[in-house]
Design a protein around this motif. Structure first.
Motif, PDB file in Angstrom:
ATOM      1  N   GLY A  58      36.305  41.298  41.162  1.00 39.73           N
ATOM      2  CA  GLY A  58      35.121  40.696  41.755  1.00 39.73           C
ATOM      3  C   GLY A  58      34.364  41.581  42.719  1.00 39.73           C
ATOM      4  N   THR A  59      34.698  42.869  42.768  1.00 37.58           N
ATOM      5  CA  THR A  59      34.015  43.793  43.681  1.00 37.58           C
ATOM      6  C   THR A  59      32.585  44.038  43.204  1.00 37.58           C
ATOM      7  N   LEU A  86      14.902  48.306  39.375  1.00 39.09           N
ATOM      8  CA  LEU A  86      15.430  47.520  40.475  1.00 39.09           C
ATOM      9  C   LEU A  86      16.893  47.871  40.662  1.00 39.09           C
ATOM     10  N   LEU A  87      17.330  47.947  41.907  1.00 38.93           N
ATOM     11  CA  LEU A  87      18.716  48.272  42.229  1.00 38.93           C
ATOM     12  C   LEU A  87      19.295  47.156  43.076  1.00 38.93           C
ATOM     13  N   ASP A  88      20.451  46.653  42.658  1.00 34.01           N
ATOM     14  CA  ASP A  88      21.137  45.665  43.468  1.00 34.01           C
ATOM     15  C   ASP A  88      22.637  45.797  43.253  1.00 34.01           C
ATOM     16  N   LYS A  89      23.385  44.954  43.944  1.00 35.50           N
ATOM     17  CA  LYS A  89      24.837  44.911  43.769  1.00 35.50           C
ATOM     18  C   LYS A  89      25.204  43.562  43.166  1.00 35.50           C
ATOM     19  N   ARG A  90      26.101  43.599  42.192  1.00 29.64           N
ATOM     20  CA  ARG A  90      26.547  42.362  41.573  1.00 29.64           C
ATOM     21  C   ARG A  90      27.955  42.555  41.043  1.00 29.64           C
ATOM     22  N   PRO A  91      28.739  41.489  40.935  1.00 34.30           N
ATOM     23  CA  PRO A  91      30.076  41.624  40.344  1.00 34.30           C
ATOM     24  C   PRO A  91      29.969  41.859  38.843  1.00 34.30           C
ATOM     25  N   GLU A  97      27.851  39.016  31.779  1.00 36.73           N
ATOM     26  CA  GLU A  97      27.154  37.849  31.235  1.00 36.73           C
ATOM     27  C   GLU A  97      25.725  38.220  30.868  1.00 36.73           C
ATOM     28  N   GLN A  98      25.088  39.049  31.712  1.00 34.44           N
ATOM     29  CA  GLN A  98      23.719  39.463  31.432  1.00 34.44           C
ATOM     30  C   GLN A  98      23.660  40.384  30.216  1.00 34.44           C
ATOM     31  N   SER A 119      38.958  52.975  40.520  1.00 37.01           N
ATOM     32  CA  SER A 119      40.078  52.488  41.328  1.00 37.01           C
ATOM     33  C   SER A 119      39.684  51.314  42.210  1.00 37.01           C
ATOM     34  N   GLN A 120      38.400  51.221  42.570  1.00 36.51           N
ATOM     35  CA  GLN A 120      37.919  50.123  43.399  1.00 36.51           C
ATOM     36  C   GLN A 120      37.354  48.978  42.573  1.00 36.51           C
ATOM     37  N   ALA A 121      36.597  49.313  41.527  1.00 33.14           N
ATOM     38  CA  ALA A 121      35.908  48.274  40.764  1.00 33.14           C
ATOM     39  C   ALA A 121      36.792  47.626  39.707  1.00 33.14           C
ATOM     40  N   LEU A 122      37.645  48.418  39.073  1.00 33.10           N
ATOM     41  CA  LEU A 122      38.501  47.921  37.988  1.00 33.10           C
ATOM     42  C   LEU A 122      39.900  48.517  38.157  1.00 33.10           C
ATOM     43  N   PRO A 123      40.613  48.160  39.216  1.00 33.91           N
ATOM     44  CA  PRO A 123      41.917  48.788  39.480  1.00 33.91           C
ATOM     45  C   PRO A 123      42.887  48.584  38.330  1.00 33.91           C
ATOM     46  N   GLY A 124      43.559  49.683  37.971  1.00 37.19           N
ATOM     47  CA  GLY A 124      44.507  49.680  36.870  1.00 37.19           C
ATOM     48  C   GLY A 124      43.932  50.194  35.572  1.00 37.19           C
ATOM     49  N   LEU A 125      42.615  50.188  35.433  1.00 33.83           N
ATOM     50  CA  LEU A 125      41.999  50.640  34.181  1.00 33.83           C
ATOM     51  C   LEU A 125      42.242  52.123  33.946  1.00 33.83           C
ATOM     52  N   ALA A 126      42.144  52.936  35.003  1.00 30.20           N
ATOM     53  CA  ALA A 126      42.338  54.379  34.840  1.00 30.20           C
ATOM     54  C   ALA A 126      43.760  54.692  34.403  1.00 30.20           C
ATOM     55  N   GLN A 127      44.737  53.996  34.961  1.00 29.43           N
ATOM     56  CA  GLN A 127      46.130  54.243  34.594  1.00 29.43           C
ATOM     57  C   GLN A 127      46.391  53.847  33.144  1.00 29.43           C
ATOM     58  N   ALA A 128      45.721  52.815  32.674  1.00 30.15           N
ATOM     59  CA  ALA A 128      45.889  52.371  31.288  1.00 30.15           C
ATOM     60  C   ALA A 128      45.126  53.246  30.307  1.00 30.15           C
TER      61      ALA A 128
END
Length: 338
Positions: A58-59, A86-91, A97-98, A119-128
C-alpha cells in the motif's frame, strides 16, 4: 540507425569482463527469462497485476499521466514552459485498477508508475526475481505502465534494464551526440535526468529539429521482449518506447563504483553544473583556455604525462583515499559558501 550488439548465455564474470568494461550498449537476451514475474507477464495483464499485488504493502508511488497525443511522451510542453503530464502519488492498487480500465479504451491516456524502489514499494519481489549478473546489494527499481515514450535522456550511472512484461524499444546514442539532440536545461527537466526537448526522435519535425537525422545516423536500436535485458553505459542517451498497448513492466539496476574506499561516486552532475555556473560569464578566449585546462587536468593527465611527478607526490593526480576525498569535498563546500 544500426542494430544493437547482442549476447546470450552470460555469466556474471563474462558480463563484468566483456560487457561492462566495453562502454558500449549490449542487449542480453533471456537473462531474466527465469523470473516468475516474466511468466506472469506473459500470461496477461490481469494475471500479472494479481501477482504484483501479492507483494504490495500500500505504499504510494510516483505516477505520471499524459494525454493520448501522437507521441504519448512524458516530456516538456511545446513552449518548454512546463511539463506535459500530471504527477501524483498513489498506491499500486489504484494504479493497477486504472491500467485495467484503460485496457478497455481504444486510445487511453499514457499512465506509468516510474522508478519505484522495489524494496519499499513491493518488498520481496526482488528476491523472488533475482538478477545473477549483479551483486545482490544493488537495489532494483520498477517501472509499470501502458504504452508511452520517455524522450532521449542520459544517466550518470551504469544501468541494466530488464523487460518483465510487454515490449520496449531502446534507441541509444553516444554522448558525443549531445549537440544534436536539442537538450533541455540540466536543472529543469521532466525527470532527474537531463532530457531532450524532442518528444520522439523517430517522428521528429525535421524542420524544427534538423540535426535529429544526423544523431539517428549514430544511433543503435533494439526491441526487447519479456526476459531480455539491456546494458546502458553511463552518459549514453536513450529514448525508451513502451510498445505493448496495455501493460509494460521494467526492472532496472543503477550502480556506480566507489570513488574511494567508503566514499560514494556521486559528484558528476554536480561538477557539470558547477562548471557551467563558474565559467558562463567568461569571454570566449578564456573559455577556450579553460577547455584546454579541463582536457588536461580532468581528462588527459595520466600515465606517461605524469612521469615527472613521483608517485607519492601526485596528490589529486594520483590515488585519493577516503580521508583526502573528504578534505577536498570540505574545501569545495567551504568555497561555495557565500
Amino acid at each position: 540507425m544500426q542494430p544493437m550488439n547482442e549476447v546470450a548465455g552470460l555469466t556474471r564474470e563474462r558480463f563484468e569482463r566483456e560487457v561492462a568494461a566495453g562502454y558500449e550498449p549490449v542487449v542480453m537476451r533471456g537473462v531474466a527469462a527465469h523470473w516468475p514475474l516474466v511468466a506472469h507477464g506473459r500470461a496477461g495483464l490481469e494475471t500479472c497485476l494479481q501477482y504484483l499485488m501479492g507483494f504490495d504493502q500500500g505504499t504510494p508511488v510516483d505516477a505520471v499521466l499524459a494525454k493520448p497525443e501522437p507521441t504519448r511522451a512524458f516530456g516538456y510542453k511545446p513552449a518548454l514552459d512546463g511539463f506535459n503530464f500530471l504527477l501524483d502519488k498513489r498506491p499500486y492498487a489504484a494504479l493497477f485498477e486504472q491500467l485495467w480500465r484503460y485496457s478497455h479504451f481504444p486510445d487511453p491516456p499514457a499512465l506509468a508508475a516510474q522508478s519505484a524502489l522495489v524494496s519499499q514499494a513491493l518488498p520481496g519481489l526482488a528476491q523472488a526475481n533475482a538478477l545473477p549478473l549483479l551483486d545482490g546489494s544493488i537495489a532494483p527499481r520498477i517501472w509499470i505502465g501502458n504504452r508511452a515514450t520517455v524522450p532521449a535522456h542520459f544517466d550518470d550511472s551504469h544501468n541494466i534494464a530488464c523487460v518483465a512484461a510487454g515490449r520496449r524499444r531502446f534507441t541509444l546514442l553516444p554522448p558525443q551526440c549531445a549537440p544534436l539532440l536539442y537538450l533541455g536545461p540540466p536543472d529543469y527537466a521532466p525527470t532527474a535526468a537531463p532530457m531532450s526537448v524532442v518528444p520522439d526522435l523517430h517522428t521528429a519535425d525535421r524542420t524544427r529539429f534538423p540535426l535529429v537525422g544526423e544523431a539517428l545516423d549514430q544511433a543503435v536500436v533494439a526491441e526487447l521482449e519479456p526476459g531480455d535485458a539491456i546494458y546502458i553505459p553511463p552518459l549514453w542517451f536513450h529514448q525508451v518506447d513502451s510498445l505493448a498497448p496495455h501493460l509494460n513492466i521494467l526492472m532496472n539496476y543503477w550502480w556506480r563504483p566507489m570513488a574511494a574506499p567508503q566514499r560514494p561516486d556521486d559528484l558528476h552532475m554536480a561538477a557539470l553544473r558547477l562548471a557551467m555556473l563558474a565559467l558562463r560569464h567568461l569571454p570566449d578566449g578564456e573559455r577556450e583556455g579553460w577547455r584546454a585546462m579541463f582536457a588536461h587536468y580532468v581528462f588527459g593527465a595520466r600515465g606517461d604525462q605524469l612521469a615527472h611527478i613521483p608517485e607519492g607526490q601526485r596528490h589529486l593526480f594520483g590515488e585519493v583515499d577516503a580521508a583526502r576525498d573528504a578534505e577536498v569535498r570540505k574545501d569545495l563546500a567551504d568555497r561555495l559558501k557565500p
